[in-house]
Design an enzyme around this catalytic site. Structure first.
Site, PDB file in Angstrom:
ATOM      1  N   CYS A  64      -0.699   6.510   8.793  1.00 49.94           N
ATOM      2  CA  CYS A  64      -1.012   5.222   8.167  1.00 49.94           C
ATOM      3  C   CYS A  64      -2.130   5.490   7.170  1.00 49.94           C
ATOM      4  CB  CYS A  64      -1.412   4.192   9.232  1.00 49.94           C
ATOM      5  SG  CYS A  64      -2.767   4.742  10.295  1.00 49.94           S
ATOM      6  N   ARG A 107       0.836  -1.210   0.000  1.00 54.52           N
ATOM      7  CA  ARG A 107       0.000   0.000   0.000  1.00 54.52           C
ATOM      8  C   ARG A 107       0.864   1.251   0.000  1.00 54.52           C
ATOM      9  NH1 ARG A 107      -4.097   0.616   4.384  1.00 54.52           N
ATOM     10  NH2 ARG A 107      -4.919   2.174   2.946  1.00 54.52           N
TER      11      ARG A 107
END
Length: 285
Positions: free
Chosen positions: A243, A183
């Protein structure tokens, strides 16, 4: 009055034996699945650590998302404080949080309480898996607790998107991104509409804070060595943790505290807020 742990790095985690020895501690089950948001509540109903209350990531540990402030914005301090009060938490209460996902959701509760000035909070090392490994029972009963008074004292532990953007090219800031390497590179993005990362960010996958079984946190000395290799000459206070939505970043915050590296800050909106504005720069690879 509940007996509480001394506020030191060694008190940030408790093990199953310690928790079982202190039934007066207030325990919270924070299990969650980002793809199946009813999983935690259903799993809690099937069995939880005795005395534990359930907190939902979306409903209790987050505020209202508006499409521009990330998928899990911080709750309003007064609202979260009232939720803690309803759960019987006051200034003297030792809180212990657990989940079954390596500590990522328990760490969110740990950070939220410290953000509001409540340092008497720890994460159960090993979570529910560690509790089961110690051959301890679960219960299905829903505990009842007397409400308490929880007064929030918000601490300066966050930065916003504007601050990150202002310091993007500055050596004063090191951004640590807790998402998976895929990611981070912008590959296989399934949660947010844009793949990639904040330019200049360094990837520190939260899972790397755990042992080979993905259950218990690594020893403090090992964590310290790994984080110091990322920080270089920077101080912990120069680190911004992010994040996807400000949840797994709390795992890195906890790990750095365990390593004795205190003072890093959370960018709560994280990537889901950052990428919602097409004017903000994006890096890939």
């Amino acid at each position: 009055m509940s007996e509480a742990l001394t506020n030191t790095p060694a008190s940030l985690l408790v093990n199953a034996e310690q928790l079982a020895a202190h039934p007066e501690w207030r325990v919270f089950d924070c299990r969650h699945d980002l793809q199946n948001t009813e999983y935690g509540r259903q799993a809690y109903a099937r069995g939880h650590i005795p005395g534990a209350l359930f907190l939902h990531l979306d409903e209790d540990l987050s505020g209202t998302a508006n499409g521009r402030n990330g998928r899990h914005p911080l709750p309003e301090p007064a609202v979260f404080a009232q939720r803690m009060a309803d759960c019987g938490v006051d200034a003297s209460t030792q809180v212990v949080a657990y989940d079954n996902e390596g500590g990522i959701f328990a760490s969110r509760l740990w950070w939220l309480l410290r953000w509001l000035g409540h340092d008497k909070v720890a994460v159960l090392d090993g979570g529910l898996a560690g509790w089961k490994r110690s051959k301890r029972a679960l219960e299905e009963n829903l505990p009842t607790v007397a409400p308490a008074r929880f007064t929030p004292h918000a601490q300066g532990m966050t930065v916003d998107a504007g601050q990150v953007l202002d310091d993007l090219q500055s050596p004063r800031m090191l951004i640590l991104d807790a998402r998976s390497p895929e990611r981070f590179r912008g590959e296989n993005e399934t949660l947010d509409p844009v793949g990639g990362h904040i330019p200049g960010a360094v990837n520190r996958f939260y899972f790397d804070n755990l042992d080979d079984d993905g259950c218990y946190f690594k020893p403090a000395a090992e964590l310290c060595s790994e984080f110091m290799a990322l920080l270089g000459a920077r101080q912990a206070a120069q680190v911004v943790q992010q994040c996807g939505s400000g949840v797994t970043a709390c795992h890195n915050l906890l790990a750095m505290e365990l390593a004795g590296l205190s003072g890093s800050k959370l960018y709560p909106g994280s990537w889901s807020e950052w990428c919602a504005d097409p004017a903000r720069p994006v890096a890939r690879g």
